[in-house]
Design an enzyme around this catalytic site. Structure first.
Site, PDB file in Angstrom:
ATOM      1  N   SER A   1      58.237  -4.597  66.611  1.00  0.00           N
ATOM      2  CA  SER A   1      57.050  -4.114  67.635  1.00  0.00           C
ATOM      3  C   SER A   1      55.805  -4.068  66.728  1.00  0.00           C
ATOM      4  O   SER A   1      55.668  -3.091  65.862  1.00  0.00           O
ATOM      5  CB  SER A   1      57.364  -2.916  68.234  1.00  0.00           C
ATOM      6  OG  SER A   1      56.174  -2.427  68.967  1.00  0.00           O
ATOM      7  N   LYS A   2      54.908  -4.528  67.226  1.00  0.00           N
ATOM      8  CA  LYS A   2      53.371  -4.246  66.684  1.00  0.00           C
ATOM      9  C   LYS A   2      52.893  -2.844  66.538  1.00  0.00           C
ATOM     10  O   LYS A   2      52.135  -2.557  65.753  1.00  0.00           O
ATOM     11  CB  LYS A   2      52.248  -5.059  67.014  1.00  0.00           C
ATOM     12  CG  LYS A   2      52.107  -5.238  68.359  1.00  0.00           C
ATOM     13  CD  LYS A   2      50.973  -6.252  68.820  1.00  0.00           C
ATOM     14  CE  LYS A   2      50.658  -6.088  70.171  1.00  0.00           C
ATOM     15  NZ  LYS A   2      49.541  -7.200  70.644  1.00  0.00           N
ATOM     16  N   ARG A   3      53.535  -2.191  67.578  1.00  0.00           N
ATOM     17  CA  ARG A   3      53.019  -0.533  67.869  1.00  0.00           C
ATOM     18  C   ARG A   3      53.723   0.161  66.994  1.00  0.00           C
ATOM     19  O   ARG A   3      53.173   1.330  66.375  1.00  0.00           O
ATOM     20  CB  ARG A   3      53.364  -0.166  69.332  1.00  0.00           C
ATOM     21  CG  ARG A   3      52.460  -1.012  70.216  1.00  0.00           C
ATOM     22  CD  ARG A   3      52.801  -0.463  71.555  1.00  0.00           C
ATOM     23  NE  ARG A   3      52.261  -1.253  72.917  1.00  0.00           N
ATOM     24  CZ  ARG A   3      52.528  -2.342  73.214  1.00  0.00           C
ATOM     25  NH1 ARG A   3      53.246  -2.995  72.735  1.00  0.00           N
ATOM     26  NH2 ARG A   3      51.676  -2.576  74.131  1.00  0.00           N
ATOM     27  N   ARG A   4      54.960  -0.215  66.261  1.00  0.00           N
ATOM     28  CA  ARG A   4      55.628   0.489  65.429  1.00  0.00           C
ATOM     29  C   ARG A   4      55.833   0.036  63.994  1.00  0.00           C
ATOM     30  O   ARG A   4      55.844   0.768  63.082  1.00  0.00           O
ATOM     31  CB  ARG A   4      57.047   0.845  66.197  1.00  0.00           C
ATOM     32  CG  ARG A   4      57.959   1.544  65.202  1.00  0.00           C
ATOM     33  CD  ARG A   4      59.375   1.693  66.048  1.00  0.00           C
ATOM     34  NE  ARG A   4      59.723   0.239  66.052  1.00  0.00           N
ATOM     35  CZ  ARG A   4      60.175  -0.044  67.224  1.00  0.00           C
ATOM     36  NH1 ARG A   4      59.978   0.509  68.319  1.00  0.00           N
ATOM     37  NH2 ARG A   4      60.557  -1.490  67.437  1.00  0.00           N
TER      38      ARG A   4
ATOM     39  N   VAL B   1      53.912  -5.980  61.296  1.00  0.00           N
ATOM     40  CA  VAL B   1      54.276  -7.294  62.071  1.00  0.00           C
ATOM     41  C   VAL B   1      53.179  -8.406  61.440  1.00  0.00           C
ATOM     42  O   VAL B   1      53.788  -9.701  61.646  1.00  0.00           O
ATOM     43  CB  VAL B   1      54.621  -7.647  63.142  1.00  0.00           C
ATOM     44  CG1 VAL B   1      55.892  -6.459  63.420  1.00  0.00           C
ATOM     45  CG2 VAL B   1      53.450  -7.112  64.145  1.00  0.00           C
TER      46      VAL B   1
END
Length: 498
Positions: free
Chosen positions: A250-253, A256
């Site tokens: 995930s790009k939020r976590r 990536v």
């Protein structure tokens, strides 16, 4: 190209393979997208087919022109270039709006789709279940187009839809479980399901290879292909890529963005090699192979359906192997971006390319990321080393001051046989032995005094390049700091009873 409103005259298997990669220009280039692009590129290159790049740019609220440029530059870094005969595009989904609407109207005219004015609240009131899908209420109401009415596809009432998936076998989907899904919004614009199919038909795509998250959409899209009189393509749904906790990247976590890894100094060839192994293996327990060889061995049917772990440590190890495979001149050129602003802490005037050339062979076998070169050589170009406090505390223990004093005296001796790595090593070894220390322990305070860190390039070769005067100046500075730390403080006046 074949119009979506025409009937196919041949099957996908009869034509040269045409694959596509269809990213949205809404952010940085995801490593999962990079893997998808490479797998498709490998198929096109191996089979003498065509790789179609389609930019799905219909999300106007999130699309940015610079992201399109980012997609193209990232793909070029991976070796997927517009000047290759296998490359076609880029096409833009927004430019196909006309034939997408035409296809929607054809489906309506043939009774394969109908207009619906139901709201979600109305459906919920009828079904009484938040989880229940659309109930087909408007199927036979005979509504014509009006602003706000969505166009729904009429799914079969019985039977099943079988998807021929090269990775997952032939999954089947009972048609009774497929609701009459929306293919055009209330303003007449086609939704993703229809637009995607129409574009694939228009571009003569024969194999759709994409992430497994799209598998639930596939029976719906296959029904659309058939309803438009076309032979569906082959399908291949690639496994999801997960982090060390087996969570989907995930790009939020997670980190990536392909651009972030390249900016750290991952070589493009190493990244390509690593991404090709996410869900597939070339066999014979071999991993580090040139792309041409990976292409030769690649088979879509051999892609694993299980999730693929994006192991950053393994990627870094791969990169180290690729760095060591470079010649020293190639390594020197590859390091160049990290020897200048904004990465380097020194000024252009402080940097000396000849000095770097002298230590490049020493660094060549020691860095796993090109960005590591900056910390390895900064002591050569700065007036004073950047001091790592943890290294200082570990190296400058009891006896360090006395050792440094004797090393300084020995190195400053005019009778020293020369300022070479061999002489310097022998000198520090002798001083260490006089203090009852082996070389590994004796050189630690010297290394930290001169370079600021406990780990780095070979010490004595580094001292040779740094030179006598700068080496002695840094040992003096370390001695002064040690002396300051051990100097007694002036006693303050203590108030007490008279």
């Amino acid at each position: 190209m074949t119009s979506a409103t025409e009937t196919s005259t041949g099957s996908a298997a009869d034509a040269a393979v045409r694959v596509r990669f269809a990213p949205s220009p809404t952010g940085m280039f995801h490593v999962g997208g990079a893997r998808s692009a490479l797998f498709n590129w490998a198929v096109a290159k191996q089979q003498g087919g065509t790789f179609v790049l389609r930019i799905e740019d219909t999300d106007t609220s999130r699309n940015q022109p610079e992201w399109v440029d980012g997609i193209l530059s990232a793909m070029e870094a991976l070796g997927i270039t517009k000047d290759d005969p296998a490359f076609e595009g880029p096409y833009f989904q927004s430019e196909n709006a006309g034939i997408q609407k035409e296809a929607a109207q054809r489906l309506f005219a043939e009774g394969k789709a109908y207009y619906c004015d139901c709201t979600r609240d109305a459906v919920l009131a009828r079904t009484g279940n938040q989880q229940t899908g659309y109930d087909g209420f408007c199927r036979d109401r005979g509504l014509d187009y009006a602003e706000g009415r969505a166009l729904r596809f009429r799914t079969p009432d019985d039977g099943e839809t079988q998807v021929v998936d090269l990775i997952r076998g032939n999954p089947t989907f009972p048609n009774r479980n497929l609701e009459d899904f929306v293919i055009a919004r209330g303003n007449g614009s086609p939704v993703f399901l229809l637009a995607n199919v129409v574009d694939d038909i228009d571009e003569n795509i024969t194999l759709v290879m994409r992430a497994e998250e799209h598998l639930p959409n596939t029976p719906k899209q296959q029904l659309l292909w058939e309803a438009l009189g076309q032979t569906p393509p082959q399908w291949a749904h690639m496994p999801v890529i997960v982090n060390e906790k087996r969570q989907k990247l995930s790009k939020r976590r997670d980190k990536v963005a392909l651009e972030d890894y390249l900016a750290e100094g991952v070589l493009p060839d190493a990244m390509v090699n690593y991404l090709m192994l996410l869900g597939w293996a070339p066999g014979n327990d071999e991993e580090i192979l040139p792309f041409d060889e990976l292409v030769r061995r690649f088979r879509v049917e051999d892609i694993n359906s299980s999730s693929a772990f994006f192991d950053i440590k393994k990627l870094t190890a791969f990169n180290g192997e690729y760095i060591r495979a470079l010649s020293v001149p190639e390594f020197t050129r590859a390091c160049d971006p990290w020897l200048h602003a904004p990465y380097a802490p020194w000024t252009e005037e402080q940097f000396d390319s000849q000095v770097f050339d002298a230590v490049a062979p020493l660094a060549h076998s020691r860095v796993a990321l090109l960005s590591e070169i900056t910390n390895n050589v900064d002591f050569l170009f700065l007036d004073a080393p950047i001091l790592d406090e943890d290294s200082w505390n570990k190296a400058m223990k009891a006896g360090a001051a006395e050792l440094l004093a004797d090393v300084r005296t020995a190195l400053a001796d005019p009778a020293l046989a020369g300022w070479t790595a061999e002489v310097l090593k022998d000198t520090v070894t002798a001083v260490g032995e006089a203090h009852g220390m082996k070389l590994g322990k004796a050189q630690a305070p010297v290394r930290v005094a001169v370079t600021g860190r406990r780990i780095g390039l070979p010490l004595f070769e580094s001292l040779e390049v740094l030179g006598r005067d700068r080496t002695l100046t840094r040992i003096d500075a370390a001695q002064a700091r040690l002396a300051e730390a051990t100097a007694p403080t002036s006693a303050g006046v203590t108030a007490g009873a008279e």
